[in-house]
Write a protein that holds these residues in place. Structure first.
Motif, short mmCIF file in Angstrom:
data_model
loop_
_atom_site.label_atom_id
_atom_site.label_comp_id
_atom_site.label_asym_id
_atom_site.label_seq_id
_atom_site.Cartn_x
_atom_site.Cartn_y
_atom_site.Cartn_z
N THR A 76 20.87 48.04 29.56
CA THR A 76 20.41 48.25 31.00
C THR A 76 20.89 47.04 31.76
O THR A 76 21.75 47.02 32.72
N THR A 77 20.42 45.99 31.11
CA THR A 77 20.88 44.55 32.10
C THR A 77 22.13 44.14 31.91
O THR A 77 22.86 43.82 32.97
N LEU A 136 24.82 43.94 35.27
CA LEU A 136 25.56 42.87 35.33
C LEU A 136 26.90 43.26 35.61
O LEU A 136 27.68 42.81 36.26
N LEU A 137 27.47 44.09 34.64
CA LEU A 137 28.98 44.52 34.75
C LEU A 137 29.14 45.22 35.99
O LEU A 137 30.22 45.01 36.65
N THR A 138 28.28 46.02 36.36
CA THR A 138 28.54 46.68 37.82
C THR A 138 28.46 45.79 38.92
O THR A 138 29.28 46.09 39.80
N VAL A 139 27.63 44.84 38.78
CA VAL A 139 27.63 43.77 39.76
C VAL A 139 28.90 43.07 39.85
O VAL A 139 29.50 43.10 40.80
N LEU A 199 34.15 39.75 29.19
CA LEU A 199 34.57 40.31 28.01
C LEU A 199 33.14 40.04 27.03
O LEU A 199 32.92 41.05 26.39
N ILE A 200 32.25 38.99 27.14
CA ILE A 200 31.27 38.95 26.35
C ILE A 200 30.20 40.19 26.59
O ILE A 200 29.45 40.46 25.82
N LEU A 201 30.17 40.28 28.24
CA LEU A 201 29.07 41.13 28.43
C LEU A 201 29.51 42.57 27.99
O LEU A 201 28.72 43.24 27.37
N PRO A 238 35.58 50.27 32.51
CA PRO A 238 34.34 50.75 32.91
C PRO A 238 33.44 49.56 33.66
O PRO A 238 33.73 48.47 33.61
N PHE A 239 32.68 50.37 34.57
CA PHE A 239 31.70 49.45 35.48
C PHE A 239 32.34 48.84 36.42
O PHE A 239 31.91 48.64 37.46
#
Lengths: 386, 679
Positions: free
Chosen positions: A33-34, A38-41, A299-301, A355-356
């Motif tokens: 979820t984290t 973070l990606l959504t942010v 990319l790492i996320l 995505p995101f």
């Protein structure tokens, strides 16, 4: 997680609550979820930047940023609901969902309006002022349907009929999506089927045979098509034939990425002209404004997110749950690779959102639903400690 | 899959396939990272730097056009934004035409084949955009604009356009606006204020810095106050794509733009409405097609209402009128586009005011003027003393003979000896024939010009006719012959060559009512700049008539006698006191019975205290003219129109159509005849 006074207690909310009650939340994958949040942010930050640099006022109701925030709230609610909801029910609901999915795609063809980034004719359905792209939802529903089908076929998974069955399920929604026409989504559907088939343990021999057959058939099908059909297909596969269209986007995107450099030019400082910069080419803006460092972090996320998805799939004690996780991972991976790959000229141009991060309510909500299903499976694992 | 009693999986996950998946993800993410590294860190950044900022250009941004309000401050026009979709054939590759059309079709709810036909069927330059759909929804416009790269050659054109809130009620006054390039179309007609811009007006605008694509006022106040309404157009920096076209969304701020000023009219919507109601009722009941009613304040020339029927819907033009609709309006023999208040017609007996004034006042010495440039001046005219006094009489007879021609009294009998009051009241033709002979054409022409005939009033509306005042110079110039004695007689009763606009006539009677001040009629009351500064338009005096107050008083008494002698039927029974003059003027070609169609006029005024019968006062606040074109009715419809208007204006009690109401409207006047009897 230790919920103190709840330890050892079991709460049964009539059937659908996790068997272990509140203890089950110990299996909630916070990492997953984290990373998603973070990606959504990152996506919202890019939407904000794009809102500022275009004529929109960033905080006006119609700006991508404010709309994105609204969708993020909706996505959070969906994530919560699907997490609490027992994913196993989805298995019995798979076929009704499949029919609803077809109905929504037919509806989109019928009353849908507007264009997507690839200039399609009927992708959007407007609901109360919000556009919604049901083909995004279709991807998630197809994951559930494939997973249910292949979980049921586990006893005879090696049979070629497993593959043929999967294809039969794929064809109706695939045709409907192609009719919009939405090449990107249809490719994602094929990729998802391939990924889930692979992870379900389907016969590699028959899968290989199928791919070989398709490749071999291409010249014959091509030859049998009429000229205008060929032209239409070509324009779908290669919109770059128009220099002012995709080719221009690509060269601008390359410029944007290049001048972003290591550290980027800073948010809202992007100067390179990029059409569809809130959706398909958002990577170009991100690379320009946040630089290599920002790009690598994202990319790492994505890598970590995919890793956690696969870990969840691995830990699941139920083939259905495992395949949902793998399907979602396939979808995210394919979209990330094709979208970023397209912007950096590794793959041909196709309208697939990142995505995101790409602006788009349906995409975000669908992803949230997928994440929720995976978390729901986490909570309801047969053996909490693995 | 099931779980053993120990919680162990019966069948473990496929390690190889999971491993493969993880490897694929690792390779994929690494590939992308490596690619980013090579693009962002390794590659030289200078090579791209030059292209980083897109080329820019400057475009003109229209300012917000000023609005127009009625006297009470109610808006008569609104600015709205409309979107249309256009395709530029030169920007649309031929092999993508089908594709673009099939994409556009569902978006615009149009048949793709229809779109293709439009694009292929467009004649002329390939660079000229072909409009596919007008008035599309904002959402649709936004979709197309955002996806312009997928729809080559397709663009959304946002146009600020006018929404006229009062339709035909104010159409002649407000006019409409449209694209400047309509001028070619209007070149033959524009000078008459009937159609769009004339070629001359177009050329003028171009010298003032307008571009060929600008939208400008084309008629009415919209064109008269074009400069004020327009404001100052700004400029805006825009980013250009490779093809040199502005990229939507990448625009700088607008500079140097200043919104246009707003106008407030002297006309109140309610006043305009009741004037239209009065006129329209009679036109529809007497089968007359064209008519005019104008109301003016004699004290300052402010126009309080101006209706010209038939009218048109100015919204048609604002929305972009189709060629067929426009031709239909032009071909309509009742000339809906023409503001008939400003067109010239024979004034008939209303013109007897001029002849009467000439008789009572005499004529000063006049210098002769050349009829044509380069020709010797005509002989000057010595001063003439007054031909008659207010109590002198001339004998009204059945006819006046000039040579072999008989000039008949309108009732074919005459009244015997009449003074000016009686002659005016009965509208005796033979009285004024004889007076014309006494005064001479020069006297008539001098006083006609004094009253403002033969020259534009200068009203702030375009397309005003200047009328005709017959004099030797005019006759020589236009007909290449001298004036015949019979024409002097005709001139004296406002027929023959004499021509006046309804507005000129109203203005002349306003001057009579206010004690000799000829004001310039004014439609616009004030101009409010975008900064809120209100500039009231001051009344402008054309001239003070060179006439004694006694003469004007005599003529006012005479004009009151027109009403009190019941020449105007029961107008005298109205509780309010009206003075005025009727008029009938033959025109055109005789019908098979040898009778000519004719115009009907009534022009009158009401004292400031409408219930006082004191016409020595010059305080009138209300003068009205009604004009109907080609009437064929028993009575003078124009008088009844004014009566109906006054009834509505003063909110008189009771039903005006009830015959028990004194001063009621004579509906019989609308009955159709060719055998007219009143003058």
């Amino acid at each position: 997680m230790n919920f103190g006074i709840f330890r050892g207690q079991t709460f049964r909310l009539k059937g659908w609550a996790p068997k272990a009650g509140w203890l089950a939340w110990r299996n909630y994958d916070f990492q997953l979820t984290t990373y998603a949040v973070l990606l959504t942010v990152f996506g919202l930050v890019m939407a904000y930047s794009n809102s500022v640099t275009t004529a929109h006022t960033a905080l006006s109701l119609n700006s991508p940023f404010v709309r994105g925030l609204m969708w993020a709230v909706v996505a959070a609610v969906v994530l919560g609901l699907t997490t609490v909801f027992d994913y196993k029910w989805l298995r019995s609901f798979a076929w009704p969902m499949y029919l609803v999915n077809l109905a929504l795609l037919v509806l989109t063809l019928g009353i849908g309006s507007g264009t997507g980034d690839a200039g399609t004719a009927a992708r959007w359905v407007v609901i109360g002022g919000f556009q919604f792209q049901f083909s995004e939802l279709a991807k998630i529903i197809m994951i559930v349907v494939f997973a249910a089908f292949l979980a049921r076929r586990q006893p005879s998974i090696k049979s070629p009929w497993t593959i043929i069955g999967g294809l039969v399920i794929l064809v109706p929604p695939w045709v409907l999506v192609m009719m919009q026409p939405d090449l990107g989504t249809s490719l994602v559907m094929v990729a998802v089927l391939a990924g889930i088939l692979f992870m379900s343990g389907a016969s590699l021999f028959w899968m290989g045979t199928l791919v070989a057959a398709v490749v071999a058939a291409v010249p014959f099908v091509w030859a049998s098509m009429r000229e205008y059909q060929q032209a239409r297909l070509l324009s779908l596969v290669n919109p770059g034939a128009d220099p002012k269209g995709a080719g221009y986007q690509l060269s601008q995107a390359m410029t944007a990425i290049n001048i972003g450099g290591v550290g980027g030019k800073g948010l809202t400082n992007g100067t390179v002209v990029l059409p569809v910069k809130t959706t398909d080419f958002v990577w170009g803006v991100l690379a320009e404004e946040l630089g290599f460092i920002g790009a690598i972090v994202v990319l790492i996320l994505f890598g970590l997110l995919l890793w956690r998805l696969l870990v969840c799939a691995w830990r699941s004690t139920d083939t259905f749950a495992m395949l949902i996780g793998c399907g979602l991972a396939t979808m995210v991976f394919f979209q990330v690779f094709v979208n970023v790959g397209m912007v950096v000229r590794l793959v041909p141009v196709t309208g697939i959102p990142l995505p995101f991060i790409s602006y788009g309510g349906a995409s975000l909500v669908s992803l949230a639903a997928g994440m929720g299903m995976v978390q729901s499976a986490n909570l309801r694992r047969e053996r909490p400690e693995w | 899959m099931s779980v053993t009693a120990q919680g162990r999986r019966e069948q473990s996950q496929n390690v190889y396939r999971f491993g493969f998946f993880v490897l694929a993800v690792a390779i994929g993410v690494s590939t992308l990272s490596a690619r980013m590294f090579s693009l962002q860190v390794l590659a030289s950044q200078k090579s791209y730097q030059a292209d980083a900022a897109p080329p820019t250009g400057t475009v003109t941004v229209p300012s917000t056009r000023g609005l127009i309000y009625d006297a009470s401050g109610a808006p008569l026009v609104k600015n709205v934004i409309t979107y249309s979709v256009a395709v530029t054939p030169s920007d649309l590759p031929l092999n993508r035409e089908l594709e673009v059309a099939s994409k556009l079709g569902p978006i615009l709810s149009l048949d793709p084949i229809y779109i293709e036909t439009l694009i292929d069927g467009s004649t002329g330059s390939l660079y000229k955009p072909v409009t596919i759909a007008d008035n599309i929804q904002v959402e649709v416009a936004r979709f197309i604009e955002e996806n312009y790269d997928a729809l080559p050659g397709v663009k959304v054109v946002a146009t600020k356009s006018r929404q006229y809130l009062t339709k035909d009620l104010f159409a002649e006054l407000l006019g409409y606006e449209g694209q400047i390039t309509r001028s070619q179309l209007g070149s033959q007609i524009g000078d008459h204020g009937q159609g769009p811009l004339s070629a001359k007006q177009y050329a003028e605008l171009l010298t003032k810095g307008y571009s060929g694509q600008d939208v400008v006022g084309q008629a009415g106040v919209e064109v008269q106050y074009e400069q004020q309404l327009r404001g100052v157009y700004g400029t805006q920096k825009v980013a250009l794509d490779e093809a040199g076209k502005p990229i939507p969304g990448l625009t700088g701020t607008v500079e140097g733009s200043h919104p246009g000023a707003s106008l407030t009219l002297n006309i109140d919507t309610h006043e305009q409405q009741i004037a239209q109601q009065a006129l329209a009722w009679f036109l529809s009941n007497s089968k007359v097609q064209q008519g005019v009613i104008i109301v003016e304040n004699p004290q300052n020339g402010k126009i309080l209402a101006m209706v010209s029927l038939p009218s048109y819907d100015d919204q048609l033009f604002a929305d972009g009128i189709s060629e067929t609709d426009f031709q239909k309006l032009l071909a309509n023999k009742n000339q809906p586009l023409l503001n008939k208040a400003l067109a010239q017609y024979a004034p008939g007996s209303t013109f007897k005011l001029v002849t009467g004034t000439a008789g009572l006042a005499g004529t000063p010495a006049l210098a002769g003027t050349p009829a044509l440039p380069g020709t010797p001046a005509l002989p000057g005219i010595p001063a003439q003393p007054p031909a008659i006094t207010a109590i002198d009489t001339l004998v009204s007879k059945p006819y006046v003979e000039i040579g072999a021609y008989k000039f008949w009294e309108w009732n074919k009998t005459g009244w015997g000896p009449l003074n000016i009051t009686q002659g005016f009241a009965y509208s005796s033709d033979t009285f004024f024939y004889q007076l014309s002979q006494l005064v001479g054409i020069d006297g008539i022409a001098y006083w006609a010009r004094q009253y403002g005939f033969g020259a534009k009033t200068g009203v702030d509306l375009p397309g005003e006719a200047q009328g005709i005042v017959l004099d030797p110079a005019w006759k020589l110039k236009n007909k290449s012959e001298p004036i015949f004695p019979g024409e002097v007689l005709q001139a004296g009763i406002g027929q023959g060559y004499m021509a006046s606009t309804p507005l000129q006539l109203l203005n002349a009677y306003s001057a009579l009512a206010n004690g000799g001040n000829l004001w310039q009629p004014q439609v616009v009351k004030s101009i409010t700049s975008a900064d809120g500064i209100v500039t009231a338009i001051q009344p402008s005096l054309i001239r003070h008539l060179a006439v004694s107050q006694q003469t004007l008083l005599d003529m006012r008494v005479a004009s009151r006698a027109v009403v009190t002698t019941r020449h105007t039927q029961n107008l005298v029974d109205l509780p309010i006191q009206v003075a005025g003059k009727t008029g009938t003027a033959e025109f055109g070609v005789p019908d098979k019975r040898g009778l000519l169609p004719y115009h009907e006029w009534f022009v009158g005024y009401v004292p400031a205290d409408p219930y006082s019968d004191d016409f020595t006062k010059t305080d009138s606040q209300l003068a009205v003219v009604a004009f109907v074109y080609g009437a064929n009715t028993y009575g003078n419809v124009a008088t009844e129109i004014v009566k109906y208007y006054l009834w509505l204006h003063y909110k008189l009690r009771g039903d005006p159509f009830n015959t028990h109401n004194p001063g009621n409207i004579n509906t019989w006047t609308t009955r159709i005849t060719n055998n007219y009897g009143g003058n």
